[in-house]
Design an enzyme around this catalytic site. Structure first.
Site, PDB file in Angstrom:
ATOM      1  CB  SER A  42      -2.825   3.023   0.181  1.00  0.00           C
ATOM      2  OG  SER A  42      -2.005   2.656  -0.885  1.00  0.00           O
ATOM      3  CB  THR A  90       8.432   0.351  -3.675  1.00  0.00           C
ATOM      4  OG1 THR A  90       7.768   1.178  -2.738  1.00  0.00           O
ATOM      5  CG2 THR A  90       8.270  -1.105  -3.297  1.00  0.00           C
ATOM      6  CG  ASN A 116      -1.913  -1.119   1.179  1.00  0.00           C
ATOM      7  OD1 ASN A 116      -2.888  -1.039   0.429  1.00  0.00           O
ATOM      8  ND2 ASN A 116      -1.666  -2.189   1.926  1.00  0.00           N
ATOM      9  CD  GLU A 117       4.497   1.520  -2.925  1.00  0.00           C
ATOM     10  OE1 GLU A 117       4.859   2.005  -1.832  1.00  0.00           O
ATOM     11  OE2 GLU A 117       5.270   0.837  -3.621  1.00  0.00           O
ATOM     12  N   PRO A 118       2.153   5.222  -0.610  1.00  0.00           N
ATOM     13  CG  PRO A 118       3.938   6.630  -0.113  1.00  0.00           C
ATOM     14  CD  PRO A 118       3.609   5.299  -0.717  1.00  0.00           C
TER      15      PRO A 118
END
Ligand code: F6R
Length: 638
Positions: free
Chosen positions: A164, A179, A160-162
């Site tokens: 999310s 990432t 869950n990347e920034p």
């Protein structure tokens, strides 16, 4: 899970801090084992959400040990992994399926029907269905009892990347560039890192009855501070865990380093004003206010939460002078001690002179990259400098680079009509292998040996450039490194014994080594652990020489010490900066592009120069003399 009181009002998530990743991992493994046993006793399955990456590896190893030695059974355990790259075959070396089988599943008695991971090969038009089914499967199993998490430096949990949100469910997402860079070490190079992944959502994670997030190392410290102390925000997905009432962060001291209670303890309650704490506080204050230390006033201290220090020390000027002198005395152009000057405030002893100096370099270029200026000064100032290259560094040579050398060898033989069957066979076999080598395929012993030789020649050339004689250069080729893959063997007796033998032979007065505690699974950390174990054994054996041996730590290519931590700062003149740069250039196999570069795409000489000039600039901002560059060291008192 045992509840922990929040230490102070700034921390919004309970955090348990351990002195090493090993101890933290054992704690988490014990928590999991207790849960498995409690569920078993209650006749219920234990449903656990699992993570991959470097962080949980030691914890899985501990669970495997408990299974083997203490009879911990996984028969009653159902697992759901957080994520999987997309697309990714489950048998690919970098797949999380493969990771889990290798690190846990195949080493325990878990029923293969009971572990679940998102499918990295599901056709695109069936992904939504697949994700929904994954959520349903978790629910059908009774929901997660415990979710294990790592954290990305950008704050991601799962993938869950920034950005999310708190309501996100299992889905396909695009991986952040940061990432992909951070995980590039698992792949040959960045272009092979998948661009997408299937991940459980934040809401899937928050539905778990309890959550443990683990983090090790200094590079996780800034994001750990944000997630725990700042407001919850989708920009730092881990901060959304503040909304769960049974979540625990398990971190080591390095990852906890940016928490206010360590970084600025005076802001979170009572604080003992040792010289080190005072130096930290005053350096931070001076940098924050952009004022040289000697210009700080009583008001500056009062307005920034340091009135307590004022009360203890009297007035600003007394504090300023004390810290200014501490910083001034850390600067020396004589890293081996100044033979003509006996000054107790000097970071090194003036006697004996010359000193036997042993510089340990984890890879064949860390010596020149991380402390090239100091290396040259020690040699130029007449000390007996030895370098020990701990590992061969062979995996960091590209196939293109080794091919150039093989072509040279073939050309050389042809040019001088050398008819040597053995050498021809070796070269033919090497060419054949490289022509058909598959992506991420492990090199043959021959290719690894040639790659190692290339790096050895570069290191030897650097030592010549610095002025060392041939027998002061030691190639250790420590066995833990020689796996041919990014994954290394654990440290062994052979690694330690070889190090003990070298130390006992050279009996150094000064030892320099890479003090990188930031990457718990990286080569530098293992190299440091080997030296530490060797020194401790020698000390226990009461060898006379060790009583007069000082150990200095430098940081590898990735980080620098905090300014207030530095105990010896060695200035470099502009000419020395260039000389150091040329020394780094000798490592041609490491120029331009290297495999497993990590998240920083600058070349090593650029990183070194920026870092050294930055240290000098910070000293100048604090009100000390402005040098062109500075290398920094911390003394290790073992
Ligand atoms: C892994 C995962 C990721 C990692 C995170 C940290 O399943 O979901 O969130 O936990 O990227 O990775 P490491 O542990 O390699 O630093």
């Amino acid at each position: 899970m045992s509840k922990i009181d929040l230490t102070d009002s700034l921390e919004k998530i309970p955090v348990k801090i351990f002195s090493s990743p090993q101890e933290g991992s054992v704690f988490v493994a014990n928590e999991i084992a207790s849960l498995i046993r409690a569920k078993e006793a209650a006749g219920k399955p234990c449903v656990i959400g699992l993570a991959t990456g470097s962080t949980p590896k030691t914890m899985y190893a501990e669970l495997v040990r408990m299974h083997r030695e203490e009879g911990l059974s996984f028969k009653n355990v159902i697992t759901f992994n957080l994520d999987q790259y997309y697309p990714m075959h489950k048998d690919a070396l970098q797949s999380y399926h493969y990771f889990m089988r290798k690190n846990l599943f195949e080493q325990t008695d878990i029923n293969p029907d009971n572990y679940h991971l998102p499918d990295g090969m599901v056709p695109k038009d069936q992904i939504k269905e697949h994700c929904l089914a994954y959520e349903k499967q978790i629910e059908a199993a009774g929901g997660l009892d415990l979710q294990i998490l790592g954290i990305g430096v950008n704050g991601h949990i799962g993938f869950n990347e920034p950005g999310s949100g708190i309501y996100t469910k299992t889905r396909l997402i695009n991986l952040d560039n940061s990432t992909r860079l951070a995980n590039a070490y698992e792949f040959g190079n960045m272009s092979q890192v998948p661009r997408m992944a299937i991940t459980m959502g934040i809401s899937t994670i928050l539905k778990s009855k309890s959550i443990i997030l683990m983090a090790w190392g200094q590079n996780k410290a800034p994001v750990i501070q944000k997630a725990i102390e700042e407001d919850d925000t989708e920009d730092v997905p881990a901060s959304l865990l503040q909304n769960h009432d049974d979540c625990l962060f398990v971190v080591d001291e390095s990852a906890a380093g940016e928490l206010t209670r360590f970084k600025s303890p005076w802001l979170t309650g009572e604080c003992t004003w040792t010289d080190t704490v005072m130096k930290h506080a005053v350096v931070n204050l001076s940098l924050k206010l952009q004022k040289p230390i000697l210009s700080l006033t009583n008001n500056d201290y009062n307005d920034n939460g340091l009135s307590d220090l004022l009360v203890e020390k009297g007035d600003a000027y007394a504090i300023n002078l004390q810290v200014f002198y501490l910083l001034r005395d850390s600067i020396t152009g004589w890293p081996g001690g100044k033979p003509t000057e006996q000054r107790s405030s000097h970071p090194e002893r003036h006697d004996p002179f010359p000193k036997n100096v042993l510089l340990f370099s984890p890879h064949p270029d860390d010596d020149i990259i991380s402390m090239g200026g100091t290396f040259m000064r020690l040699q130029d100032q007449g000390h007996h400098v030895h370098v020990a290259y701990q590992t061969s560094g062979n995996i960091a040579v590209t196939d293109e680079f080794v091919t150039r050398f093989i072509d040279f060898a073939v050309g050389f033989e042809n040019m001088f009509d050398i008819d040597d069957t053995k050498s021809k066979n070796i070269l033919d076999e090497a060419i054949e292998f490289l022509q058909h080598k598959k992506t991420s395929e492990k090199d043959t012993d021959t290719i690894r040996a040639i790659k190692g030789l290339i790096r050895r020649c570069e290191a030897r050339a650097t030592c010549k450039y610095v002025g060392l004689v041939e027998d002061h250069v030691h190639f250790m080729n420590l066995p833990f490194y020689e796996t041919g893959t990014i994954e290394k063997n654990p440290l062994s007796r052979a690694d330690i014994q070889q190090t003990i033998d070298l130390l006992n032979t050279l009996q150094p007065h000064q030892v320099y080594c890479a003090g990188d505690f930031a990457d718990p699974h990286g080569t530098h950390k293992v190299c440091f652990d080997v030296i530490l174990a060797a020194l401790k054994e020698i000390k226990a054996s009461n060898a006379e020489w060790i009583k007069d041996c000082w150990v200095w730590l430098y940081k590898g290519a990735w980080q620098e010490w905090d300014i207030a931590e530095i105990e010896m700062a060695v200035p470099l003149s502009p000419d020395q900066v260039i000389r150091k740069r040329n020394g780094i250039f000798i490592h041609q196999s490491q120029k331009d592009t290297v495999p497993f570069q990590g998240s920083d795409d600058r070349e090593f000489w650029q990183r070194a120069e920026e870092r050294n000039s930055n240290t000098a600039k910070i000293y100048a901002r604090l009100g000390l003399t402005q040098y062109a560059a500075m290398e920094a060291f911390v003394r290790w008192k073992f």
